[in-house]
Each structure stands twice: as C-alpha cells, then as structure tokens.
Scaffold this motif. Structure first.
Motif, short mmCIF file in Angstrom:
data_model
loop_
_atom_site.label_atom_id
_atom_site.label_comp_id
_atom_site.label_asym_id
_atom_site.label_seq_id
_atom_site.Cartn_x
_atom_site.Cartn_y
_atom_site.Cartn_z
N TYR A 1 1.90 4.88 7.73
CA TYR A 1 1.35 3.65 8.26
C TYR A 1 2.47 2.72 8.68
CZ TYR A 1 -2.45 5.57 5.55
OH TYR A 1 -3.38 6.42 5.03
N GLN A 2 2.14 1.79 9.57
CA GLN A 2 3.12 0.79 10.00
C GLN A 2 2.63 -0.60 9.64
OE1 GLN A 2 3.67 1.30 14.20
NE2 GLN A 2 4.91 3.13 13.95
N THR A 3 3.58 -1.46 9.27
CA THR A 3 3.26 -2.85 8.98
C THR A 3 3.28 -3.63 10.29
OG1 THR A 3 5.57 -3.39 8.59
CG2 THR A 3 4.27 -2.74 6.67
N ASP A 4 2.83 -4.88 10.25
CA ASP A 4 2.83 -5.71 11.45
C ASP A 4 4.22 -5.89 12.04
OD1 ASP A 4 0.16 -6.10 11.62
OD2 ASP A 4 0.17 -8.08 10.70
N ASP A 5 5.24 -5.89 11.20
CA ASP A 5 6.59 -6.09 11.71
C ASP A 5 7.24 -4.78 12.17
OD1 ASP A 5 7.19 -4.80 9.34
OD2 ASP A 5 8.29 -6.49 8.46
N GLY A 6 6.46 -3.69 12.21
CA GLY A 6 6.98 -2.42 12.72
C GLY A 6 7.60 -1.53 11.66
N GLY A 7 7.63 -1.98 10.41
CA GLY A 7 8.17 -1.16 9.34
C GLY A 7 7.22 -0.04 8.96
N SER A 8 7.73 0.94 8.26
CA SER A 8 6.91 2.07 7.84
C SER A 8 6.46 1.91 6.40
CB SER A 8 7.71 3.37 7.95
OG SER A 8 7.97 3.67 9.29
N ILE A 9 5.28 2.41 6.11
CA ILE A 9 4.75 2.49 4.75
C ILE A 9 4.64 3.96 4.41
CG2 ILE A 9 2.77 2.03 3.26
CD1 ILE A 9 4.36 -0.45 3.93
N PHE B 1 0.81 -1.21 0.00
CA PHE B 1 0.00 0.00 0.00
C PHE B 1 0.85 1.26 0.00
CE2 PHE B 1 -2.98 -3.17 1.56
CZ PHE B 1 -4.04 -2.92 0.72
N GLY B 2 2.11 1.13 -0.24
CA GLY B 2 3.01 2.28 -0.30
C GLY B 2 4.44 1.79 -0.40
N PHE B 3 5.39 2.71 -0.28
CA PHE B 3 6.80 2.34 -0.31
C PHE B 3 7.23 1.87 1.08
CE2 PHE B 3 7.71 5.65 -3.84
CZ PHE B 3 7.41 4.74 -4.82
N THR B 4 8.06 0.84 1.12
CA THR B 4 8.62 0.36 2.38
C THR B 4 9.87 1.17 2.72
OG1 THR B 4 10.03 -1.27 1.28
CG2 THR B 4 7.80 -2.01 1.94
N ASP B 5 10.37 0.99 3.94
CA ASP B 5 11.62 1.65 4.34
C ASP B 5 12.75 1.35 3.35
OD1 ASP B 5 11.27 3.17 6.79
OD2 ASP B 5 10.91 1.27 7.81
N GLU B 6 12.87 0.09 2.97
CA GLU B 6 13.94 -0.31 2.07
C GLU B 6 13.81 0.37 0.71
OE1 GLU B 6 11.95 -2.56 3.75
OE2 GLU B 6 13.42 -2.91 5.35
N GLU B 7 12.61 0.45 0.20
CA GLU B 7 12.39 1.11 -1.09
C GLU B 7 12.71 2.60 -1.02
OE1 GLU B 7 8.88 -1.69 -3.00
OE2 GLU B 7 8.37 -0.32 -1.38
N LEU C 1 15.55 4.70 -3.09
CA LEU C 1 15.20 5.92 -3.83
C LEU C 1 15.98 7.12 -3.32
CD1 LEU C 1 11.34 5.40 -4.05
CD2 LEU C 1 12.96 5.37 -5.97
N TYR C 2 16.18 7.20 -2.02
CA TYR C 2 16.92 8.34 -1.47
C TYR C 2 18.38 8.30 -1.90
CZ TYR C 2 18.52 11.99 1.64
OH TYR C 2 19.07 13.13 2.12
N GLN C 3 18.96 7.11 -1.97
CA GLN C 3 20.35 6.99 -2.44
C GLN C 3 20.48 7.45 -3.89
OE1 GLN C 3 23.06 6.53 -0.57
NE2 GLN C 3 21.56 6.55 1.10
N ARG C 4 19.49 7.10 -4.72
CA ARG C 4 19.48 7.59 -6.11
C ARG C 4 19.36 9.10 -6.16
NH1 ARG C 4 15.21 3.99 -9.45
NH2 ARG C 4 15.73 2.01 -8.50
N TYR C 5 18.52 9.65 -5.30
CA TYR C 5 18.33 11.10 -5.19
C TYR C 5 19.66 11.76 -4.85
CZ TYR C 5 17.07 15.34 -2.51
OH TYR C 5 17.01 16.61 -1.98
N LEU C 6 20.36 11.24 -3.85
CA LEU C 6 21.65 11.83 -3.45
C LEU C 6 22.66 11.77 -4.60
CD1 LEU C 6 22.12 10.48 0.20
CD2 LEU C 6 21.46 12.80 -0.53
N LYS C 7 22.65 10.68 -5.32
CA LYS C 7 23.59 10.49 -6.43
C LYS C 7 23.29 11.46 -7.59
CE LYS C 7 25.13 6.96 -9.66
NZ LYS C 7 24.92 5.60 -10.13
N ASN C 8 22.00 11.70 -7.86
CA ASN C 8 21.62 12.48 -9.03
C ASN C 8 21.32 13.96 -8.76
OD1 ASN C 8 21.77 10.22 -10.75
ND2 ASN C 8 19.76 9.55 -10.06
N CYS C 9 21.14 14.32 -7.51
CA CYS C 9 20.77 15.69 -7.18
C CYS C 9 22.02 16.50 -6.84
CB CYS C 9 19.80 15.70 -6.01
SG CYS C 9 19.24 17.35 -5.58
N GLY C 10 22.20 17.61 -7.51
CA GLY C 10 23.36 18.45 -7.25
C GLY C 10 23.37 19.07 -5.87
N HIS C 11 22.20 19.46 -5.38
CA HIS C 11 22.10 20.13 -4.08
C HIS C 11 20.91 19.57 -3.30
CE1 HIS C 11 25.08 22.99 -5.46
NE2 HIS C 11 24.35 23.15 -6.57
#
Length: 181
Positions: A81-89, A46-52, A56-66
C-alpha cells in the motif's frame, strides 16, 4: 472492559475484517473503523513504513551471517500500500518472517481462497479479466476499493474482486483509487 479505567483514554482494536453492524441497536454500533484504504490520518499505522523496514533490514544485515536477499527484494514482495505522501506500507507479518527465516516467499496464511478468485477471473465477472491482464502487463488499474468485499459470500463487481485480491495479498493498492499487480 475499559470504561472508567483512569489509565485508558482510548482503546484500539485491530483485525483483518471490519466489524459487521447489523442494526443501529447492536451493541457493536459505536465503532469508528479505519483501514488502509480510507484513512489518510492513520495510514502509516497499518504496516511498516519505509523507514521502519530500512531499520529492520540494517539489523538483519548486522545479525545474519549470509543474507539471501536485498532491501529491494523486500520492497518488491511486501510493499502493498501507499500513503498519501507516496511512502510504502509493508506487510509486517511477511517482513518479520522474511528477516527471521532469511528467505523471501509468500508468508500469508491461507487468508483467502485462490480457487474462488480464479473462478471470478475465468468467468470474467464484471470484466475483471481485462483488469487482471492489464495488471499482469504492469499497467495500473483505476478502481474504488470495496471495504466489505472479503465478507461478502459472492463477489459481483470488479471493485469487490480487486479489493478481495488486495486484502488476500495478490495486489497492491495506492490508498486512493489504483491497484497494482
């Protein structure tokens, strides 16, 4: 539309609001509905997980000048939202826009009427004002999510109001019984 197609085993429809079933004889009476509040098995879809978001943030850092925000900023703004295992959505729309536009802000389209929600709080419908004050103070509030709150013409219960505020992006929900500001 998909019946009898050899390449289709199952079909998946997605949307914001549940499919309304008026009677057992409706042509739309054979759907199984899953949402972020009631589906342990599908909660990570129902959304992006922490890992996703990390990827995406690592790609952003690599491609964004500032870069103008941190990974923690994404979590603070968009992990609703939180998943049953405590992860974020995370809200995918907001994460993608933030990374694309290099700016943290509210990317929700006008999904709900702030004025209506404000009226419920000002009029303290079903004691919702106290719940909001606790949330603003950083305290979690226990409640059951009301799945059809956003389709109701008038909200009469605290659970319905908090549920609508969650769907509209004003509150976080842990997937079981607790809302967060």
């Amino acid at each position: 539309m998909t019946k009898g197609r050899a390449y289709v085993e199952m079909a998946y429809l997605t949307g914001v609001l549940p499919i309304k079933k008026y009677s057992a004889s409706d042509t739309m009476n054979h759907f199984a509905e899953y949402n972020m509040a009631n589906s342990d098995m599908y909660s990570t879809y129902f959304g992006f997980t922490d890992e996703e978001v990390d990827e995406l943030y690592q790609r952003y850092l690599k491609n964004c000048g500032h870069p103008s925000f941190t990974r923690e900023d994404l979590a603070s703004w968009y992990d609703g939202y939180q998943t049953d295992d405590g992860g974020s959505i995370y809200n995918p729309n907001s994460v993608v826009f933030a990374l694309t536009e290099n700016k943290i802000k509210n990317y929700w389209p006008k999904a709900g009427e702030y004025g209506e929600l404000k009226d419920y709080v000002l009029n303290d419908v079903d004691g919702v004002r106290e719940a909001i004050m606790l949330l603003v103070a950083g305290e979690p509030v226990k409640a059951n999510i009301s799945e059809y709150a956003t389709t109701a013409p008038v909200l009469r219960r605290r659970n319905e109001i908090l549920s609508a505020m969650t769907v509209y992006g004003y509150l976080n929900y842990n997937g079981k019984d607790t809302f967060y500001g």
